[in-house]
Design a protein around this motif. Structure first.
Motif, mmCIF file in Angstrom:
data_model
loop_
_atom_site.group_PDB
_atom_site.id
_atom_site.type_symbol
_atom_site.label_atom_id
_atom_site.label_comp_id
_atom_site.label_asym_id
_atom_site.label_seq_id
_atom_site.Cartn_x
_atom_site.Cartn_y
_atom_site.Cartn_z
ATOM 1 N N PRO A 74 0.913 -1.124 0.090
ATOM 2 C CA PRO A 74 0.071 0.014 -0.038
ATOM 3 C C PRO A 74 0.918 1.331 0.033
ATOM 4 O O PRO A 74 0.249 2.372 -0.695
ATOM 5 C CB PRO A 74 -0.988 0.090 1.302
ATOM 6 N N GLU A 75 2.171 1.220 0.679
ATOM 7 C CA GLU A 75 2.843 2.305 0.573
ATOM 8 C C GLU A 75 3.547 2.748 -0.658
ATOM 9 O O GLU A 75 3.642 3.932 -0.925
ATOM 10 C CB GLU A 75 3.953 2.021 1.789
ATOM 11 N N VAL A 76 3.652 1.749 -1.517
ATOM 12 C CA VAL A 76 3.986 1.929 -2.966
ATOM 13 C C VAL A 76 2.987 2.703 -3.777
ATOM 14 O O VAL A 76 3.080 3.697 -4.651
ATOM 15 C CB VAL A 76 4.363 0.580 -3.601
ATOM 16 N N LEU A 77 1.632 2.481 -3.427
ATOM 17 C CA LEU A 77 0.649 2.895 -4.131
ATOM 18 C C LEU A 77 0.557 4.332 -3.911
ATOM 19 O O LEU A 77 -0.175 4.865 -5.072
ATOM 20 C CB LEU A 77 -0.516 2.073 -3.758
ATOM 21 N N LYS A 78 0.717 4.762 -3.024
ATOM 22 C CA LYS A 78 0.754 6.009 -2.486
ATOM 23 C C LYS A 78 1.702 7.094 -3.204
ATOM 24 O O LYS A 78 1.608 8.314 -3.358
ATOM 25 C CB LYS A 78 0.845 6.433 -0.913
ATOM 26 N N ILE A 79 2.667 6.650 -3.759
ATOM 27 C CA ILE A 79 3.793 7.281 -4.439
ATOM 28 C C ILE A 79 2.976 7.962 -5.759
ATOM 29 O O ILE A 79 3.629 9.310 -5.846
ATOM 30 C CB ILE A 79 5.040 6.114 -4.845
ATOM 31 N N ILE A 80 2.048 7.324 -6.702
ATOM 32 C CA ILE A 80 1.623 8.138 -7.583
ATOM 33 C C ILE A 80 0.376 8.537 -7.257
ATOM 34 O O ILE A 80 -0.671 7.618 -6.900
ATOM 35 C CB ILE A 80 1.557 7.279 -9.012
ATOM 36 N N PRO A 81 0.037 9.563 -7.541
ATOM 37 C CA PRO A 81 -1.434 10.078 -7.374
ATOM 38 C C PRO A 81 -2.457 9.508 -8.013
ATOM 39 O O PRO A 81 -2.386 8.846 -9.408
ATOM 40 C CB PRO A 81 -1.484 11.518 -7.360
ATOM 41 N N ILE A 113 5.697 7.899 -18.932
ATOM 42 C CA ILE A 113 6.917 7.666 -18.117
ATOM 43 C C ILE A 113 7.543 9.011 -17.905
ATOM 44 O O ILE A 113 7.853 9.175 -16.591
ATOM 45 C CB ILE A 113 7.750 6.705 -19.186
ATOM 46 N N ASP A 114 7.709 9.976 -18.523
ATOM 47 C CA ASP A 114 8.289 11.292 -18.241
ATOM 48 C C ASP A 114 7.228 11.956 -17.350
ATOM 49 O O ASP A 114 7.773 12.485 -16.196
ATOM 50 C CB ASP A 114 8.415 12.313 -19.530
ATOM 51 N N ASP A 115 6.134 11.768 -17.434
ATOM 52 C CA ASP A 115 5.171 12.403 -16.542
ATOM 53 C C ASP A 115 5.385 11.854 -15.166
ATOM 54 O O ASP A 115 5.655 12.714 -14.031
ATOM 55 C CB ASP A 115 3.956 12.354 -16.933
ATOM 56 N N ILE A 116 5.348 10.697 -15.039
ATOM 57 C CA ILE A 116 5.438 10.127 -13.634
ATOM 58 C C ILE A 116 7.003 10.320 -13.082
ATOM 59 O O ILE A 116 7.040 10.383 -11.876
ATOM 60 C CB ILE A 116 5.240 8.380 -13.898
ATOM 61 N N LYS A 117 8.008 10.300 -13.928
ATOM 62 C CA LYS A 117 9.268 10.491 -13.478
ATOM 63 C C LYS A 117 9.335 12.169 -12.779
ATOM 64 O O LYS A 117 9.826 12.241 -11.767
ATOM 65 C CB LYS A 117 10.177 10.515 -14.642
ATOM 66 N N PHE A 118 8.689 12.894 -13.506
ATOM 67 C CA PHE A 118 8.743 14.288 -13.072
ATOM 68 C C PHE A 118 7.857 14.362 -11.751
ATOM 69 O O PHE A 118 8.431 15.156 -10.518
ATOM 70 C CB PHE A 118 8.013 15.311 -14.199
ATOM 71 N N ILE A 119 6.799 13.626 -11.705
ATOM 72 C CA ILE A 119 5.943 13.958 -10.409
ATOM 73 C C ILE A 119 6.556 13.240 -9.211
ATOM 74 O O ILE A 119 6.387 13.784 -8.045
ATOM 75 C CB ILE A 119 4.588 13.388 -10.668
ATOM 76 N N THR A 120 7.084 12.029 -9.356
ATOM 77 C CA THR A 120 7.531 11.183 -8.399
ATOM 78 C C THR A 120 8.943 11.385 -8.163
ATOM 79 O O THR A 120 9.328 10.972 -6.956
ATOM 80 C CB THR A 120 7.369 9.694 -8.690
#
Length: 571
Positions: A74-81, A113-120
């Motif tokens: 569950p902690e991993v799930l919280k990384i990406i909104p 992929i770039d969007d997730i990299k920028f956010i996280t």
């Protein structure tokens, strides 16, 4: 994304996993729905999800993963909104140092992929999973819906009090009180939860049943009813009123049956329809909701359950320019799906197709569909008369219920039209007797009918937990397997696992009995042959009965002995 979609399609055609025509049809469907090409290809049955996932894994050099068997922290799930996960259809599955591993259906989507990299602020490593598995994981892990138990807590308080039941169940209830109780937050939550839970569990029907001292809710999953909950009986009026309000029915009318419809938007352009039927019973009103999911409508005839030779013969008959095709079976046996698949096969820009349905379950582009309204005189017979003035090539009548409809249908079949319809009979040969009992002359039945098909649905064994079992030859012989063939049968059963909710079954498949009207059978009808004589002659000509078809599915490992016995009668 258009370039990526085009590239994927070209690669699949190049590898001969799909044909150019299938790609064109999937791209056309994609334009209408706005979904992904991979989803449309699997939905239309042109390629299996695991086959597409394996191809993408090989093509892009990334590993694949079965999300159904993977426990995500569950902690991993919280990384990406949640909104990012939903927008890009990705699932974070693991974290190692500064690297985040995400599952995607389209590993070529560099923008995501770039969007997730920028956010996280993590380095992103991609694994590929099927689109359906990703959608199911997002729904399971990211929905903030309350559980049944949490909703039930809203009703706790006076649960232990004794209830008194009036002898007259038709006592007057103030409509304003009904509206108020139906609009209360806990009741709204509960009804929404019932509908969403049924969708998640792939139920085909929801039954809400009031009894004297309890209220019961059941789902029909893969043809079998399962009890899911028993809300407090004091909620029966509020739940009934809530469903009626959602389906635009009269909440003050509790003595007459009512029919309505609920449309629910599911996101990403997907809609779920609920066909609502309210019936007054002894202790209130029973409600049955039929779930209609257009995205799951199987229109590829090769996926329905036809054996290869029978499908070839069926297609040959439906391509004839005139005559009558009858599909028979009880309610819930898949007749509508077979008819829609047939119409889809015939649906060309050069063909005028008209249908009279009650109700229209799915909207199909290119087909003129008419909803019946008996209260204003629009019934199957009047619709058929109208169609004959509309220059039709193919006519579909939802059901032949009476002499008038049967007579017009037969005349249409004899005057250059292909007529498709359904009957409620036990098997194909008995359909002839049914038409004769309606008053149709034997020579009209013999000359107009091209094919009669009977069908049933049997549950498929779960692919993840089915296992072979030893069955004695006498058991198979008693079922109807010829003694010389018993050694060829590899009987299996479902052990039960998480994928199938420990039932051993996942999904359904049809078994068919196809009786083609050859000249010898027409002679039998003209000579007044009985149903038994027709059946024997049809079998002599090569017809496989429902039991024979079910036994074929048993031998191929599709279903179990219990399902064969449940769905078909011995010959």
């Amino acid at each position: 994304m258009a370039r990526d979609t085009s590239r994927l399609g070209e690669l699949l055609v190049k590898e001969q996993l799909i044909t150019p025509l299938q790609l064109k049809r999937a791209v056309d469907a994609q334009r209408n729905t706005g979904g992904r090409l991979g989803h449309e290809l699997t939905r239309l049955g042109y390629i299996e999800e695991n086959e597409l996932t394996a191809f993408l894994s090989s093509q892009y050099g990334v590993p694949s993963i079965n999300l159904a068997e993977f426990e995500i922290d569950p902690e991993v799930l919280k990384i990406i909104p949640k909104e990012v996960v939903t927008r890009h259809q990705v699932v974070p599955i693991n974290k190692t140092g500064s690297t985040l591993i995400v599952a995607m259906a389209d590993p070529s989507n560099i923008y995501a992929i770039d969007d997730i990299k920028f956010i996280t602020k993590f380095q992103i490593e991609v694994v590929v999973a099927s689109e359906q598995a990703i959608a199911e994981t997002i729904e399971k892990c990211y929905t903030s819906e309350v559980s049944f138990d949490e909703v039930m807590m809203d009703f706790v308080g006076d649960e232990e009090e004794d209830f008194e039941f009036a002898e007259d169940v038709d006592e007057d209830i103030n409509v304003l009180d009904l509206e108020k109780s139906a609009g209360e937050a806990p009741v709204v939550k509960l009804v929404n939860l019932i509908l969403l839970d049924a969708i998640r569990k792939n139920a085909s029907d929801i039954h809400i049943e009031p009894y004297e001292k309890q209220l019961r809710i059941r789902y029909r999953i893969d043809g079998v009813l399962y009890e899911v909950m028993k809300p407090p009986v004091k909620l029966k009026s509020a739940i009934t009123s809530r469903v009626k309000i959602m389906s635009n029915l009269d909440i003050a009318e509790r003595r007459l049956p009512q029919d309505g419809r609920i449309k629910m938007k599911m996101g990403r352009g997907k809609e779920m329809d609920f066909r609502v039927s309210v019936c007054p019973v002894l202790w209130g009103e029973k409600i049955v909701l039929r779930l209609l999911d257009k995205s799951n409508l199987q229109l590829d005839m090769t996926k329905l359950g036809f054996e290869e030779q029978i499908l070839a013969e069926f297609k040959q008959e439906i391509r004839k320019p005139f005559g009558m095709i009858l599909i028979t079976g009880p309610t819930g046996s898949g007749k509508t799906t077979t008819l829609y698949s047939t119409l889809s096969e015939l649906n060309k820009s050069t063909t005028n197709i008209c249908t009279a349905e009650d109700p229209i379950e799915f909207n199909l582009f290119g087909i003129n569909q008419v909803q019946m309204h008996d209260d204003i005189g629009l019934n199957f017979a009047s619709a058929l008369r109208c169609f004959l003035r509309q220059d039709p090539d193919v006519i579909m009548v939802g059901e032949i219920r009476d002499f008038e409809t049967a007579e017009i249908g037969v005349k249409a079949a004899l005057t250059g039209h292909l007529v498709l319809s359904t009957l409620h009979t036990n098997d194909a040969p008995s359909s002839v007797s049914r038409m004769l009992n309606m008053g149709i002359e034997p020579f009209l039945v013999a000359s107009s009918v091209n094919l009669i098909g009977a069908q049933r649905l049997v549950r498929k064994l779960c692919k993840d937990c089915k296992e072979p079992i030893e069955v004695d030859a006498p058991v198979l012989i008693e079922l109807g397997v010829p003694p010389e063939n018993t050694g060829d049968y590899q009987v299996q059963r479902g052990a039960g696992c998480r994928t199938c909710n420990n039932t051993g079954y996942k999904g359904r498949i049809a078994v068919y009995e196809i009786m083609i009207m050859k000249d010898e059978l027409r002679e039998f009808i003209l000579n007044g042959a009985s149903t038994l004589e027709l059946k024997r002659e049809a079998i002599r000509q090569g017809m496989k009965t429902l039991r024979m078809s079910a036994l074929s599915k048993l031998g191929e490992g599709w279903t179990s002995i219990e399902e064969v016995v449940r769905a078909t009668a011995a010959d």
